[in-house]
Design an enzyme around this catalytic site. Sequence first.
Site, PDB file in Angstrom:
ATOM      1  N   ARG A   1     -39.694  -4.376  33.976  1.00  0.00           N
ATOM      2  CA  ARG A   1     -38.792  -5.123  33.107  1.00  0.00           C
ATOM      3  C   ARG A   1     -37.412  -5.175  33.745  1.00  0.00           C
ATOM      4  NH1 ARG A   1     -40.818  -4.962  27.985  1.00  0.00           N
ATOM      5  NH2 ARG A   1     -39.566  -6.821  27.657  1.00  0.00           N
TER       6      ARG A   1
ATOM      7  N   LYS B   1     -45.268  -1.718  17.599  1.00  0.00           N
ATOM      8  CA  LYS B   1     -45.366  -3.166  17.791  1.00  0.00           C
ATOM      9  C   LYS B   1     -46.774  -3.687  17.498  1.00  0.00           C
ATOM     10  CE  LYS B   1     -42.442  -2.751  21.689  1.00  0.00           C
ATOM     11  NZ  LYS B   1     -42.149  -3.292  23.013  1.00  0.00           N
TER      12      LYS B   1
ATOM     13  N   ASN C   1     -37.107  -4.221  25.265  1.00  0.00           N
ATOM     14  CA  ASN C   1     -36.079  -4.306  26.291  1.00  0.00           C
ATOM     15  C   ASN C   1     -34.666  -4.511  25.738  1.00  0.00           C
ATOM     16  OD1 ASN C   1     -36.214  -3.883  28.978  1.00  0.00           O
ATOM     17  ND2 ASN C   1     -36.149  -6.063  29.519  1.00  0.00           N
TER      18      ASN C   1
ATOM     19  N   PRO D   1     -41.351  -9.720  21.402  1.00  0.00           N
ATOM     20  CA  PRO D   1     -40.931  -9.218  20.087  1.00  0.00           C
ATOM     21  C   PRO D   1     -40.814  -7.686  20.083  1.00  0.00           C
ATOM     22  CG  PRO D   1     -42.777 -10.736  19.913  1.00  0.00           C
ATOM     23  CD  PRO D   1     -42.619 -10.403  21.351  1.00  0.00           C
ATOM     24  N   GLU D   2     -39.768  -7.196  19.431  1.00  0.00           N
ATOM     25  CA  GLU D   2     -39.586  -5.750  19.337  1.00  0.00           C
ATOM     26  C   GLU D   2     -40.000  -5.276  17.948  1.00  0.00           C
ATOM     27  OE1 GLU D   2     -36.330  -4.157  21.380  1.00  0.00           O
ATOM     28  OE2 GLU D   2     -36.082  -5.915  22.656  1.00  0.00           O
TER      29      GLU D   2
END
Length: 254
Positions: A244, A51, A163, A2-3
């Site tokens: 990532r 976050k 990402n 989740p962003e």
Amino acid sequence: MPEGDAVWYTARRLHEALAGRPLTRSDFRVPRFATADLTGDVVTETVSRGKHLLTRTSGGLTVHTHLRMDGSWRIRPAAERMADSHRIRLVLANREWQAIGYSLGVVELVRTSQEAEVTGHLGPDLLGPDWDCAEAVRRLGAEPDRPVGEALLDQRNLAGIGNIYKAEVLFLRGINPWRRTGDVADLAAVADLAQRLLEANKERLGQVTTGNPRRGEETWVYGRRGRPCRRCGTPIRSEGQQDRITFWCPSCQV
Ligand SMILES: [Zn+2]
């Protein structure tokens, strides 16, 4: 993962279910806080900071949670029988609602006056009331040799980008993720665009950067390895960057 926009949305849902009501039950299923009991405490608010999720109580305590890779919060009516699961890390309930946290990467209890210990390292919050673009640019610029794709993911520089937005913002600005941050002429435009994309998406689930919410059409480059660039037709590339995977168009992004 989740962003910031999804975390903001989660904070709002938690706030609506919990704020202004006394807790009738709390169930911390993490060893360090297994005996904590917030029953009777009134939840004053839930806010997001980057976050991170902060649920504050009238007792001067803050429940700090973080979704990390695949955590989530579900909110169900209090009367509904909750299916037990080994993935449940925390339950906060009042007479109307139960909020159930699954696979949360962080569950801890801190004094509200000491929240800075858990969020003080964060850079300006892209969705915070105090978003400070100039400070974000200053922090990004402090490590000019660092690849810009890495710098944007570092929550100490600015908080909330994950990402997807990293890949999409860099595409939209025509910047290769491995370009030195010091060689990005207009970091303010990058930070400002990130802020606007998160803002545009925060009220809904799912991320759309193309303006087209149809399945498979939501992003320019993220998740599109080998598919033709929507602008120039060049196959989209992907490669690991730090831990990532990043996606970019080798023609549009230099
Ligand atoms: Zn392209």
